[in-house]
Design a protein around this motif. Structure first.
Motif, mmCIF file in Angstrom:
data_model
loop_
_atom_site.group_PDB
_atom_site.id
_atom_site.type_symbol
_atom_site.label_atom_id
_atom_site.label_comp_id
_atom_site.label_asym_id
_atom_site.label_seq_id
_atom_site.Cartn_x
_atom_site.Cartn_y
_atom_site.Cartn_z
ATOM 1 N N VAL A 65 0.869 -1.175 0.000
ATOM 2 C CA VAL A 65 0.000 0.000 0.000
ATOM 3 C C VAL A 65 0.909 1.229 0.000
ATOM 4 O O VAL A 65 1.592 1.503 0.988
ATOM 5 C CB VAL A 65 -0.941 0.001 1.208
ATOM 6 N N GLU A 78 -3.910 -2.628 -2.494
ATOM 7 C CA GLU A 78 -5.236 -2.118 -2.827
ATOM 8 C C GLU A 78 -5.603 -2.506 -4.246
ATOM 9 O O GLU A 78 -4.730 -2.686 -5.104
ATOM 10 C CB GLU A 78 -5.269 -0.606 -2.620
ATOM 11 N N ARG A 110 -8.453 -5.291 -0.746
ATOM 12 C CA ARG A 110 -9.158 -4.009 -0.573
ATOM 13 C C ARG A 110 -9.961 -3.611 -1.808
ATOM 14 O O ARG A 110 -9.671 -2.616 -2.470
ATOM 15 C CB ARG A 110 -8.170 -2.909 -0.199
#
Length: 298
Positions: A129, A160, A185
């Motif tokens: 991330v 993500e 995510r």
């Protein structure tokens, strides 16, 4: 008292969560949680991106018992960097009811890896991330993956959804079991059958060494608590398509939450929404985490 002052916008974890309506089966594992400090005993890393409140091992055990779980998998938090002392301390005091996922650097020695293994570490986490790390750990991950393979450890990766296309080929070349945090995510405002989440499902479908945690609805939801209903179709799709390779965890004490602090009892009550049969719940909460983290008890 902690030696550190939490960030001004830091949300403290909820003291006294509700008792969940859903009762986990005996032997259930909370397979994603953390300990922070206490900072006076286990200092936070100088390079950290956030300074949390303290969240001790004893507070984690109390939450485990309150929610009706039996075991924990404690994941090294980025605020501690590669200093795993707080994690190891918790494992040593767990009476065998916790396992760990550490953070290590390329300079880690074989003896240090062996000591972590003896403490109960069974995996290494890498953060992709971009807002949480200074540089993406491509080189270190490749090197460490080869070194931990003889120990039977796995890699945990955090990224993500929009980053997966550029990372896909690198991830699929990894030589170990790989566990993805929080379903990669996903953007839950997009269709569950759309191309973005479809790429994540392809990753799991075409690579049998990949697992997924169906955790952290509070980080993904746009509708919020208590039901986080917009996350349910995504998590349920993963559980039903890959029932042998899914894990669940609270993510206590919920680092870096900005909008609200979830009630862990509400998070537990999501489990029967995403694993709708007792068989799926047993795989999610017992069979899969035990196979990955306590194989010697199988």
């Amino acid at each position: 008292m902690s030696a550190f002052t939490p960030d001004a916008d830091w949300l403290h974890w909820k003291v006294g969560p509700c008792l969940p309506s859903y009762k986990p089966p005996a032997g259930a594992v909370d397979a994603h949680c953390h300990v922070f400090g206490p900072g006076s005993q286990f200092p936070f890393a100088p390079e950290r991106k956030y300074t949390p409140c303290d969240a001790s091992k004893d507070q984690l055990w109390a939450l485990r018992d309150h929610l009706g779980f039996s075991r924990n998998v404690i994941v090294q938090a980025t605020c501690h960097g590669a200093d795993n002392r707080a994690l190891v301390d918790a494992l040593h005091h767990s009476q065998g009811f916790a396992r760990g996922v550490a953070t290590v650097k390329g300079s880690v020695t074989d003896s240090e890896l062996q000591a972590l293994h003896a403490a109960g570490v069974r995996g290494v986490r890498f953060n992709f991330v971009k807002r949480l790390v200074d540089a993406l750990p491509f080189d270190e991950l490749g090197t460490i993956a080869e070194r931990i393979k003889p120990l039977g450890w796995h890699i945990v990766i955090y990224f993500e959804a929009q980053e997966l296309p550029e990372l896909y080929d690198f991830f699929t070349a990894l030589p170990t079991t790989v566990v993805v945090d929080h379903m990669g995510r996903p953007d839950v405002t997009k269709p569950v059958d759309g191309p973005e989440f479809g790429l994540f499902l392809k990753l799991l479908r075409e690579n049998e060494n990949f697992w997924s945690k169906v955790s952290c609805p509070e980080r993904l939801s746009q509708v919020g608590p208590p039901g986080y209903d917009d996350v349910v179709p995504f998590a349920r799709a993963v559980v039903e398509q890959f029932p042998e390779r899914v894990l669940w965890g609270t993510d206590w004490p919920h680092p870096n939450m900005k909008s609200h602090m979830p009630d862990d009892g509400h998070l537990v009550d999501m489990i029967p929404k995403i694993a709708v049969t007792e068989e799926l719940q047993k795989k999610l909460l017992i069979d899969n985490p035990m196979r990955l983290y306590w194989p010697e008890l199988g």
